[in-house]
Write a protein that holds these residues in place. Sequence first.
Motif, PDB file in Angstrom:
ATOM      1  N   THR A   1       0.827  -1.211   0.074  1.00  0.00           N
ATOM      2  CA  THR A   1       0.048  -0.087   0.070  1.00  0.00           C
ATOM      3  C   THR A   1       0.742   1.136  -0.091  1.00  0.00           C
ATOM      4  O   THR A   1       0.358   2.267  -0.521  1.00  0.00           O
ATOM      5  N   HIS A   2       1.986   1.199   0.786  1.00  0.00           N
ATOM      6  CA  HIS A   2       3.015   2.283   0.404  1.00  0.00           C
ATOM      7  C   HIS A   2       4.294   1.816   0.897  1.00  0.00           C
ATOM      8  O   HIS A   2       4.541   0.606   1.270  1.00  0.00           O
ATOM      9  N   ASN A   3       5.459   2.731   1.051  1.00  0.00           N
ATOM     10  CA  ASN A   3       6.708   2.181   1.137  1.00  0.00           C
ATOM     11  C   ASN A   3       7.527   2.273   2.546  1.00  0.00           C
ATOM     12  O   ASN A   3       8.663   2.075   2.622  1.00  0.00           O
TER      13      ASN A   3
ATOM     14  N   CYS B   1      -6.544   7.703  -2.790  1.00  0.00           N
ATOM     15  CA  CYS B   1      -5.443   8.137  -2.466  1.00  0.00           C
ATOM     16  C   CYS B   1      -5.698   8.092  -0.811  1.00  0.00           C
ATOM     17  O   CYS B   1      -6.761   8.494  -0.167  1.00  0.00           O
ATOM     18  N   ALA B   2      -4.760   7.627   0.044  1.00  0.00           N
ATOM     19  CA  ALA B   2      -4.682   7.517   1.421  1.00  0.00           C
ATOM     20  C   ALA B   2      -4.252   9.054   1.774  1.00  0.00           C
ATOM     21  O   ALA B   2      -3.436   9.540   1.162  1.00  0.00           O
ATOM     22  N   ALA B   3      -4.396   9.121   3.077  1.00  0.00           N
ATOM     23  CA  ALA B   3      -3.948  10.207   3.734  1.00  0.00           C
ATOM     24  C   ALA B   3      -2.979   9.843   4.746  1.00  0.00           C
ATOM     25  O   ALA B   3      -3.192   9.522   5.903  1.00  0.00           O
TER      26      ALA B   3
ATOM     27  N   LEU C   1      -1.756   4.397  -0.997  1.00  0.00           N
ATOM     28  CA  LEU C   1      -2.999   4.121  -1.510  1.00  0.00           C
ATOM     29  C   LEU C   1      -3.995   3.154  -0.718  1.00  0.00           C
ATOM     30  O   LEU C   1      -3.454   2.330   0.093  1.00  0.00           O
ATOM     31  N   CYS C   2      -5.212   3.403  -0.765  1.00  0.00           N
ATOM     32  CA  CYS C   2      -6.105   2.395  -0.356  1.00  0.00           C
ATOM     33  C   CYS C   2      -6.383   1.284  -1.687  1.00  0.00           C
ATOM     34  O   CYS C   2      -6.757   1.897  -2.618  1.00  0.00           O
ATOM     35  N   PHE C   3      -6.845   0.419  -1.376  1.00  0.00           N
ATOM     36  CA  PHE C   3      -7.210  -0.520  -2.493  1.00  0.00           C
ATOM     37  C   PHE C   3      -8.351  -1.390  -2.275  1.00  0.00           C
ATOM     38  O   PHE C   3      -8.776  -1.995  -1.033  1.00  0.00           O
ATOM     39  N   SER C   4      -9.351  -1.178  -3.265  1.00  0.00           N
ATOM     40  CA  SER C   4     -10.650  -1.684  -3.353  1.00  0.00           C
ATOM     41  C   SER C   4     -10.514  -2.985  -4.494  1.00  0.00           C
ATOM     42  O   SER C   4     -10.068  -2.823  -5.619  1.00  0.00           O
ATOM     43  N   LEU C   5     -10.503  -4.135  -3.968  1.00  0.00           N
ATOM     44  CA  LEU C   5     -10.290  -5.471  -4.713  1.00  0.00           C
ATOM     45  C   LEU C   5     -11.782  -6.160  -4.975  1.00  0.00           C
ATOM     46  O   LEU C   5     -12.368  -6.545  -4.084  1.00  0.00           O
TER      47      LEU C   5
ATOM     48  N   HIS D   1      -9.018  -2.502   1.428  1.00  0.00           N
ATOM     49  CA  HIS D   1      -7.776  -2.484   2.451  1.00  0.00           C
ATOM     50  C   HIS D   1      -7.393  -1.061   2.279  1.00  0.00           C
ATOM     51  O   HIS D   1      -6.871  -0.922   1.535  1.00  0.00           O
ATOM     52  N   PRO D   2      -7.448  -0.309   3.308  1.00  0.00           N
ATOM     53  CA  PRO D   2      -7.020   1.117   3.263  1.00  0.00           C
ATOM     54  C   PRO D   2      -5.407   1.265   3.292  1.00  0.00           C
ATOM     55  O   PRO D   2      -5.094   2.386   3.419  1.00  0.00           O
ATOM     56  N   GLY D   3      -4.887   0.245   3.652  1.00  0.00           N
ATOM     57  CA  GLY D   3      -3.282   0.393   4.069  1.00  0.00           C
ATOM     58  C   GLY D   3      -3.442   1.470   5.365  1.00  0.00           C
ATOM     59  O   GLY D   3      -4.085   1.087   6.374  1.00  0.00           O
TER      60      GLY D   3
END
Length: 265
Positions: free
Chosen positions: A67-69, A131-133, A148-152, A161-163
């Motif tokens: 979701t991010h680094n 886009c996540a905050a 990012l948030c991911f909608s699968l 999964h919002p990360g």
Amino acid sequence: MRGIALYCIVFLIWYLGQCGFVFKNTATVYIDPVLLTEHYGADGNSNRLYPAPFAPEQVQANYVICTHNHSDHLAPNTIRGIAAGNPDTRFIVPAGCVADLQQLGIDDSRIIPINACQTLALPGISLQAVCAAHPVHQTDENGNHTALCFSLQMGGIQLLHPGDTYLTDQLIAELSMLPSPQLFFPPINGSDYFRTKRNCIGNLNPFEAAKLADILDADITIPTHFDMLMGNTADPIAFARTFMEVNPSRKWHIPALGERFLYQK
């Protein structure tokens, strides 16, 4: 029953700790796996509270999503191990994180970048990104999103999964435009003065996670980001209590490390 065809969709989930999960039906997808000691405190010692359930070389996945680094989501040695042990795995990351995978030696042919407001259709899955905050909505110098948030959608099951993210008006508006998730995985570790002083970016707190699940009409909510790293935990029982206060008709499940959870539709 004679003469009646009974049909249900079976969806399997395994909890890997922190925000990490395995999803399996039409494909096998890992999201934010951390399968080694990747995270260390200021004293140089690991602040991981329990060992991983298995080694990255044992992973058999069609896709790995990060979701991010941050190292508790895009874990460098875990990613290297998965890539080495499973040459067919492809890695889905925010476009702003492509360079992080390239630096790990992951070939460009195995990297699938995505930005917010994009949709990908891949064998076995489709996904949308928001886009996540974390801590704010932001892009890199090239305009690419970094968290990012991911909608699968997998075999008729919708996941969200919002990360890692804070709650903002923009996030609520954009998530509300997505299909309601059958399975929702919000972080619940919140934020406080002392973690902020340590440059530890926070997340939704239990009340915000519960309210968001209600707004999005999630069927089952499974909390994340509460148990792996010393100094950045939360009480999942407090989350469950808050969740029931917000809406006692909503379903929730607190995962155990390595547990297999079966969802049927």
